[in-house]
Scaffold this motif. Structure first.
Motif, mmCIF file in Angstrom:
data_model
loop_
_atom_site.group_PDB
_atom_site.id
_atom_site.type_symbol
_atom_site.label_atom_id
_atom_site.label_comp_id
_atom_site.label_asym_id
_atom_site.label_seq_id
_atom_site.Cartn_x
_atom_site.Cartn_y
_atom_site.Cartn_z
ATOM 1 N N THR A 192 -22.820 67.935 -11.591
ATOM 2 C CA THR A 192 -21.829 66.911 -11.955
ATOM 3 C C THR A 192 -22.315 65.500 -11.668
ATOM 4 N N GLY A 193 -23.449 65.376 -10.966
ATOM 5 C CA GLY A 193 -24.031 64.070 -10.725
ATOM 6 C C GLY A 193 -23.203 63.139 -9.867
ATOM 7 N N VAL A 194 -23.597 61.868 -9.892
ATOM 8 C CA VAL A 194 -22.916 60.833 -9.115
ATOM 9 C C VAL A 194 -21.478 60.653 -9.579
ATOM 10 N N LYS A 195 -21.280 60.691 -10.886
ATOM 11 C CA LYS A 195 -19.927 60.522 -11.400
ATOM 12 C C LYS A 195 -19.018 61.641 -10.900
ATOM 13 N N GLY A 196 -19.591 62.821 -10.700
ATOM 14 C CA GLY A 196 -18.808 63.928 -10.181
ATOM 15 C C GLY A 196 -18.309 63.643 -8.772
ATOM 16 N N LEU A 197 -19.144 62.959 -7.969
ATOM 17 C CA LEU A 197 -18.729 62.594 -6.611
ATOM 18 C C LEU A 197 -17.550 61.631 -6.643
ATOM 19 N N VAL A 198 -17.649 60.646 -7.523
ATOM 20 C CA VAL A 198 -16.575 59.658 -7.633
ATOM 21 C C VAL A 198 -15.301 60.310 -8.151
ATOM 22 N N ASP A 199 -15.439 61.162 -9.158
ATOM 23 C CA ASP A 199 -14.267 61.842 -9.718
ATOM 24 C C ASP A 199 -13.603 62.754 -8.686
ATOM 25 N N ALA A 200 -14.426 63.258 -7.741
ATOM 26 C CA ALA A 200 -13.893 64.141 -6.705
ATOM 27 C C ALA A 200 -13.188 63.356 -5.602
ATOM 28 N N GLY A 201 -13.349 62.021 -5.631
ATOM 29 C CA GLY A 201 -12.647 61.184 -4.665
ATOM 30 C C GLY A 201 -13.324 61.032 -3.322
ATOM 31 N N VAL A 202 -14.659 61.176 -3.275
ATOM 32 C CA VAL A 202 -15.345 61.011 -1.994
ATOM 33 C C VAL A 202 -15.106 59.599 -1.461
ATOM 34 N N ALA A 203 -14.952 59.477 -0.136
ATOM 35 C CA ALA A 203 -14.582 58.198 0.470
ATOM 36 C C ALA A 203 -15.768 57.424 1.030
ATOM 37 N N LYS A 204 -16.900 58.104 1.240
ATOM 38 C CA LYS A 204 -18.076 57.438 1.791
ATOM 39 C C LYS A 204 -19.307 57.804 0.971
ATOM 40 N N VAL A 205 -20.276 56.888 0.949
ATOM 41 C CA VAL A 205 -21.537 57.171 0.268
ATOM 42 C C VAL A 205 -22.239 58.295 1.024
ATOM 43 N N PRO A 206 -22.518 59.424 0.382
ATOM 44 C CA PRO A 206 -23.194 60.539 1.058
ATOM 45 C C PRO A 206 -24.539 60.110 1.640
ATOM 46 N N ARG A 207 -24.915 60.734 2.735
ATOM 47 C CA ARG A 207 -26.116 60.326 3.464
ATOM 48 C C ARG A 207 -27.383 60.455 2.624
ATOM 49 N N MET A 208 -27.390 61.385 1.686
ATOM 50 C CA MET A 208 -28.579 61.586 0.866
ATOM 51 C C MET A 208 -28.937 60.362 0.033
ATOM 52 N N PHE A 209 -27.993 59.440 -0.157
ATOM 53 C CA PHE A 209 -28.242 58.230 -0.945
ATOM 54 C C PHE A 209 -28.687 57.053 -0.076
#
Length: 213
Positions: free
Chosen positions: A63-80
């Protein structure tokens, strides 16, 4: 109208006149409600952090980066987050003479000498810059606009449809992926990419996503 071409792995090693269309969606991190980065996250070296597992889970989701945003993540994941990143450090470049290479394609198909010069210029731009601008390419503005609409539509469509094109098999002519070098780079990049090899042997129309045809 000038066309900016960005060359990314694995395509950067193939500096020919093949045309690779790379369209990316960059999701701005300010969409997050909480962007505070702890010192532990900055280093990414905590004993309880399994970067490999995080990368695999991200890639397996398709789902890529957009999938993270669509999922509502609140913090930038550490892998980035780059291991050496300091959010309080301001980087200022003193070199103001940099300019992206601009290549004129006039005569590419009618003058052998001119064609060889263009190929050499493209090869040099790929190897030293990773991007370049071209003009006199013969592409109408309306085609650019339709292409942008198609790419935007692709990234905005249902995730299950996009998953069908997600792959790390870079021999395919149509690819949807997040980070070509996901498992090699010290930090992932905040973007998703849809790419299509258009020349010399373009894909069949039926190989393209319906929304991009």
């Amino acid at each position: 109208m000038k066309l900016l071409l960005i060359v990314e792995p694995p395509f950067i090693t193939h500096c020919t006149l093949n045309v690779v269309l790379i369209a990316e969606v960059l999701v701005p991190p300010y969409l997050f409600s909480d962007q505070k980065i702890s010192k532990k996250a900055q280093g990414g070296m905590g004993s309880d952090y399994d970067r490999g597992s995080e990368l695999k889970a991200f890639d397996d989701s398709k789902t890529g980066v957009k999938g993270l945003v669509d999922a509502g993540v609140a913090k930038v994941p550490r892998m980035f987050i780059h291991p050496q990143h300091n959010p309080h450090e301001i980087s200022v470049s003193t070199n103001t003479q940099l300019s992206v290479p601009i290549i004129d394609l006039e005569g590419a198909h009618s003058d052998a000498i001119r064609r060889a010069k263009i190929i050499a210029d493209i090869r040099n731009a790929c190897e030293t810059w990773g991007m370049f601008q071209i003009f006199n390419h013969g592409i109408m503005k309306s085609i650019f606009e339709e292409m942008i609409q198609g790419i935007r539509g692709f990234h905005e469509q249902d995730v299950e449809v996009k998953k069908e094109f997600y792959t790390r098999d870079f021999t395919k002519k149509v690819i949807y992926v997040s980070n070509f070098d996901l498992f090699k780079a010290p930090a992932a990049t905040w973007k998703d990419t849809f790419s299509c090899i258009l020349a010399p042997n373009p894909p069949e129309p039926t190989d393209l996503p319906v929304i991009c045809r």
